[in-house]
Design a protein around this motif. Structure first.
Motif, mmCIF file in Angstrom:
data_model
loop_
_atom_site.group_PDB
_atom_site.id
_atom_site.type_symbol
_atom_site.label_atom_id
_atom_site.label_comp_id
_atom_site.label_asym_id
_atom_site.label_seq_id
_atom_site.Cartn_x
_atom_site.Cartn_y
_atom_site.Cartn_z
ATOM 1 N N SER A 1 30.316 -30.443 33.706
ATOM 2 C CA SER A 1 29.384 -29.532 33.064
ATOM 3 C C SER A 1 28.295 -30.290 32.317
ATOM 4 O O SER A 1 28.494 -31.406 31.860
ATOM 5 N N SER A 2 27.153 -29.675 32.260
ATOM 6 C CA SER A 2 26.022 -30.185 31.491
ATOM 7 C C SER A 2 25.012 -29.060 31.502
ATOM 8 O O SER A 2 25.250 -28.011 32.103
ATOM 9 N N ASP A 3 23.880 -29.238 30.824
ATOM 10 C CA ASP A 3 22.896 -28.164 30.867
ATOM 11 C C ASP A 3 21.953 -28.373 32.052
ATOM 12 O O ASP A 3 20.762 -28.566 31.893
ATOM 13 N N PHE A 4 22.533 -28.360 33.264
ATOM 14 C CA PHE A 4 21.713 -28.468 34.473
ATOM 15 C C PHE A 4 20.897 -27.198 34.638
ATOM 16 O O PHE A 4 21.419 -26.100 34.429
ATOM 17 N N ILE A 5 19.646 -27.338 35.038
ATOM 18 C CA ILE A 5 18.825 -26.168 35.308
ATOM 19 C C ILE A 5 18.070 -26.389 36.615
ATOM 20 O O ILE A 5 17.388 -27.406 36.768
ATOM 21 N N SER A 6 18.207 -25.441 37.535
ATOM 22 C CA SER A 6 17.472 -25.551 38.795
ATOM 23 C C SER A 6 15.970 -25.585 38.503
ATOM 24 O O SER A 6 15.494 -24.949 37.568
ATOM 25 N N ASP A 7 15.236 -26.318 39.325
ATOM 26 C CA ASP A 7 13.792 -26.416 39.117
ATOM 27 C C ASP A 7 13.024 -25.344 39.889
ATOM 28 O O ASP A 7 11.799 -25.399 39.968
ATOM 29 N N VAL A 8 13.730 -24.365 40.454
ATOM 30 C CA VAL A 8 13.073 -23.403 41.348
ATOM 31 C C VAL A 8 11.848 -22.756 40.676
ATOM 32 O O VAL A 8 11.948 -22.166 39.612
ATOM 33 N N ALA A 9 10.684 -22.933 41.315
ATOM 34 C CA ALA A 9 9.430 -22.441 40.745
ATOM 35 C C ALA A 9 8.367 -22.372 41.833
ATOM 36 O O ALA A 9 8.420 -23.132 42.804
ATOM 37 N N PRO A 10 7.404 -21.448 41.676
ATOM 38 C CA PRO A 10 6.319 -21.383 42.655
ATOM 39 C C PRO A 10 5.283 -22.476 42.380
ATOM 40 O O PRO A 10 4.808 -22.613 41.250
ATOM 41 N N LEU B 1 44.883 -35.775 28.185
ATOM 42 C CA LEU B 1 43.627 -35.385 28.816
ATOM 43 C C LEU B 1 42.464 -35.669 27.872
ATOM 44 O O LEU B 1 42.573 -35.500 26.664
ATOM 45 N N ALA B 2 41.356 -36.082 28.468
ATOM 46 C CA ALA B 2 40.180 -36.352 27.651
ATOM 47 C C ALA B 2 38.980 -35.647 28.250
ATOM 48 O O ALA B 2 38.973 -35.307 29.433
ATOM 49 N N VAL B 3 37.981 -35.403 27.402
ATOM 50 C CA VAL B 3 36.684 -35.015 27.920
ATOM 51 C C VAL B 3 35.841 -36.282 27.899
ATOM 52 O O VAL B 3 35.729 -36.943 26.870
ATOM 53 N N VAL B 4 35.287 -36.641 29.061
ATOM 54 C CA VAL B 4 34.474 -37.851 29.141
ATOM 55 C C VAL B 4 33.039 -37.462 29.488
ATOM 56 O O VAL B 4 32.779 -36.366 29.997
ATOM 57 N N GLU B 5 32.121 -38.374 29.194
ATOM 58 C CA GLU B 5 30.712 -38.038 29.340
ATOM 59 C C GLU B 5 29.943 -39.192 29.963
ATOM 60 O O GLU B 5 30.214 -40.351 29.680
ATOM 61 N N ILE B 6 29.010 -38.856 30.849
ATOM 62 C CA ILE B 6 28.044 -39.851 31.329
ATOM 63 C C ILE B 6 26.704 -39.142 31.516
ATOM 64 O O ILE B 6 26.623 -38.104 32.170
ATOM 65 N N GLY B 7 25.683 -39.664 30.885
ATOM 66 C CA GLY B 7 24.340 -39.084 31.014
ATOM 67 C C GLY B 7 24.295 -37.619 30.616
ATOM 68 O O GLY B 7 23.526 -36.848 31.182
ATOM 69 N N GLY B 8 25.125 -37.213 29.669
ATOM 70 C CA GLY B 8 25.124 -35.820 29.239
ATOM 71 C C GLY B 8 25.988 -34.920 30.108
ATOM 72 O O GLY B 8 26.077 -33.724 29.878
#
Lengths: 337, 365, 73
Positions: free
Chosen positions: A190-199, C16-23
């Motif tokens: 998980s991360s705050d990924f956001i699709s770049d979809v745009a016109p 168990l751990a939460v690990v991180e790379i580049g956010g």
């Protein structure tokens, strides 16, 4: 009677179909041409060269961070038109809906389609809806077509690529593909990924205003990513492309996700980026122009067109080595090796 | 410190390359045993920076490539059985067996084959599907095998009775020994696998230095790691000092990871194993011990006799075996780029992203 | 043969751990390592931490690399 899910009868052509079209489709997408509900949309066109394109959209999941299949299907076709230099104006949209889709989900999809169309300044003027049984489709498939007008004197085609031309990328790569992947089961990252979809049509319009025909080729690196697009250019032009690893913008979290999964960002899909090949002397002007536009802030000149090796893309690595960048083969899969 | 970018510094890389090239007046043959090194060497364009006298050859170090065709056929057979969910690392999905691959099995016969990132994901699938038999395809070297052992112990502790492992794990030192015993390759130095060594440490390579007088450097995977290891091997030849050195000190201890070694030994025991293109190597595979045998997929399913036991029998022109032993390079193969490519791989070296043929195909003109 | 990447430990609960790379965060098993703490880097392979990354050794390596270049030139 109100329904909260799509039934097979919604596609029967009868009363329910009509209800769906009026209460859902026209409500969200309506405009003076679509509202006519004629068998064809009828409109005037200006003199000149038209561009015409079509694309089918299937994506799982249909909602993802930064967009959904509705926004994707409007932007994708707007972008395909824009890449030939056309100013898009009308789209069509066909829906194949799996029985059981929630009507609220459908409304959300239509609203974002409308919003994307508004951003691009285009109208959806005709469409069609079919409903298929459960399991025969994955929630909803959308096909959009579009037409646009190519301004006088503009000729964008990979055949115009010349040695010495600059290769410019409009921003970071990999954002869409990783945003989609992060939503799929089983990968658990998980991360705050956001699709770049745009016109991209307004960005393209400002580039054309700036340098016109000095733009030789343009393409949006969707499936197969930047690597595939550059290979297509190299093959059609029968010239080489040399790009520099340290010039290619990649967001930290996309790089991190790629490290985790063993992916190469060069092969990951984008939906709001373009790569253009421009006359060398115009390179800096195009770049400056792109950087003034919100969708081109991170634009970079990533390399140049070279004579040899023909039909191939080579990458100068961060440590100064070189390697060949091939087309993508199959989907990338998470790997341990 | 992020431990990646620091080891990609272009300025340092340039100086390392200059130092290496200055010392390379006569030919030196270095074998990178590990496929991830092969990939990294291509990915960073390292070969083209080095003097032509430095020859880097690839060894048998890709667990995907060396998985025997018959083992893939067994995996395919298991995936077809009733109520089976077959889980695998993504690496294995396109590897051809005697007749077909898991990917084709999935597409053509609708087998439920799922790609997972970790054995822990496969355990989740087993928990969520109590009426199914969930089988995990255990591939990988010493780096991966402890995690599989740990997963099996977890399944045992949690009393999961619908989870099984088909173990095709392989061990690196026996393969290096077999390679040296064959006497077919002339090697002046080994670039030893970094992450295998994270687990096993430096000791298992000592016989190579002692009995075969070939220097070994345990190496990391960033460009500076690889360049430094090459420099260390070039210098070792100059000085005549032969031993096992650790370049990748930040992740490899001399004794290795003893916790992982213990868990591995609790669950697995060595067994003879067939390596694709090489044949049987004694004590080079891992079998699930008696104590955990209820998780052994081989005992769970009544396997029919696999008809095609001969390795690569129908791929007569494929020279994967020679390539995996470092005797030939992909361009020597009559199938390379003509019949065999990354879309339609014939031999396993073309299938895995880190296979030698795939690396040649992808990264060199 | 084995991809392994350095990731930072953000949180630990049991093994168990939460690990991180580049956010990017992911769950990882600590079953194969001892004495790791939040803030440590570990090499992650197939969802398992397989070794703690030694910061001192990493700095020493980089220092040696700097020297190689300088002494030989």
């Amino acid at each position: 009677m109100q329904f909260d899910r799509i039934l097979l009868s919604h596609g029967s052509g009868g009363r329910l179909s009509q209800q769906l079209i009026h209460d859902v489709f026209l409500k969200e997408l309506g405009n003076e041409i679509l509202d006519e509900l004629n068998d064809s949309a009828v409109f005037n066109v200006a003199e000149g060269k038209l561009a015409y394109t079509t694309d089918a959209y299937v994506v799982s999941p249909i909602f993802f961070p930064g967009g959904d299949i509705g926004r994707l299907s409007a932007c994708g076709t707007v972008n395909d038109l824009s890449m030939s230099g056309a100013k898009p104006f009308y789209l069509s949209a066909s829906f194949i809906i799996e029985e059981g889709l929630s009507i609220n989900d459908l409304k959300t999809i239509l609203m974002s389609m409308k919003q994307a169309a508004d951003e691009a300044g285009v109208k959806i003027v005709c469409g069609d809806t079919k409903v298929v049984g459960r399991g025969m489709a994955d929630k909803v498939f959308i096909t959009t077509s579009g037409i646009g007008l190519i301004p006088d004197g503009i000729d964008i085609s990979p055949r115009r690529i010349r040695p010495g031309d600059s290769v410019i990328l409009s921003g970071t790569i990999g954002d869409h593909g990783i945003a989609i992947l992060s939503q799929r089961e089983g990968l658990g990252f998980s991360s705050d990924f956001i699709s770049d979809v745009a016109p991209l049509n307004h960005l393209v319009a400002s580039m054309l205003d700036e340098v016109g025909n000095d733009i030789h080729a343009m393409r949006d690196p969707t499936r197969g990513g930047l690597a595939t697009t550059l290979n297509e250019f190299a093959q059609v032009a029968n010239l080489g492309m040399r790009i520099y690893e340290d010039k290619i913008p990649v967001q930290d979290n996309i790089r991190g996700a790629c490290e985790l999964l063993g992916f190469d960002p060069l092969y990951i899909a984008n939906e709001g980026k373009l790569v253009t090949i421009v006359e060398n002397v115009a390179g800096d002007r195009v770049l400056a122009c792109m950087k003034r536009h919100p969708l081109g802030i991170n634009a970079e000149i990533i390399g140049e067109v070279v004579e040899k090796p023909e039909g191939m893309v080579s990458l100068v690595t961060r440590i100064g080595g070189t390697r060949v960048i091939d087309m993508m083969v199959g989907d990338q899969l998470p790997r341990i090796c | 410190m992020r431990y990646i970018d620091e080891f990609c510094d272009p300025g340092l890389a340039k100086r390392l390359v200059e130092s290496i090239n200055r010392l390379s007046d006569k030919e030196i043959v270095l074998m990178e045993v590990c496929g991830t090194h092969t990939m990294a060497i291509f990915k960073h364009g390292i070969k083209k920076l080095l003097a032509p006298s430095i020859r880097l050859v690839s060894g048998p170090g890709c667990p995907v490539c060396v998985t025997a065709a018959q083992d893939i056929d067994v995996a395919r057979w298991i995936s077809r059985q009733k109520d089976v969910i077959f889980t695998t690392f993504g690496d294995m999905i396109r590897v051809p067996g005697g007749a077909s691959s898991l990917e084709r099995q999935k597409g053509q016969e609708g087998a439920d084959i799922r790609v997972v990132y970790s054995i822990l994901d496969a355990l989740d699938i087993a928990r969520n599907n109590p009426t199914k038999r969930v089988v995990f395809f255990g591939i990988g070297f010493e780096t991966t095998a402890p995690s599989i052992a740990s997963g099996i112990q977890l399944a045992s502790k949690q009393g999961l009775d619908n989870f099984f492992v088909y173990s095709c794990h392989k061990l690196i030192p026996p393969a290096m020994k077999a390679l040296l015993e064959s006497g077919e390759v002339k090697i002046d130095g080994f670039i030893c696998p970094g992450h295998v060594s994270t687990i096993i440490g430096a000791k298992p390579y000592e016989f190579i230095a002692e009995q075969y007088h070939i220097p070994c450097v345990i190496t990391g995977f960033e460009p500076l790691d690889i360049l430094q290891a090459i420099l260390m091997l070039v210098k070792a030849r100059e000085s005549g000092q032969v031993g096992v050195e650790i370049q990748y000190t930040r992740a490899v201890k001399h004794e290795g990871n003893v916790v992982a070694q213990r868990i591995l030994a609790e669950v697995f025991e060595p067994i003879d194993a067939v390596w694709r293109g090489i044949g049987v190597i004694p004590d080079s595979g891992l079998k699930i011990r008696q104590e955990y045998s209820r998780f052994d997929a081989l005992l769970q399913f009544e396997m029919p006799e696999m008809s095609d036991k001969s390795d690569l029998s129908n791929l007569s022109d494929c020279i994967c075996g020679l390539i995996l032993r470092g005797i030939a390079i992909p361009t020597d193969c009559p199938l390379f780029k003509t019949v065999c490519n990354t879309e339609n791989p014939v031999g396993a070296c073309m299938v895995s992203l880190e296979g030698t043929c795939a690396a040649y195909y992808k990264y060199s003109p | 043969m084995c991809l392994g990447i350095p990731v930072k430990i953000m949180k630990i609960s049991d093994s168990l751990a939460v690990v991180e790379i580049g956010g990017v965060k992911r769950q990882a098993s600590l079953a194969l390592v001892e004495d790791v703490r939040v803030g440590d880097y570990v090499i992650l392979h197939a969802g398992f931490a397989i070794q703690k990354v030694d910061e001192d050794d990493a700095r020493e390596s980089l220092r040696l690399l700097e020297e190689i270049g300088i002494c030989d030139i």
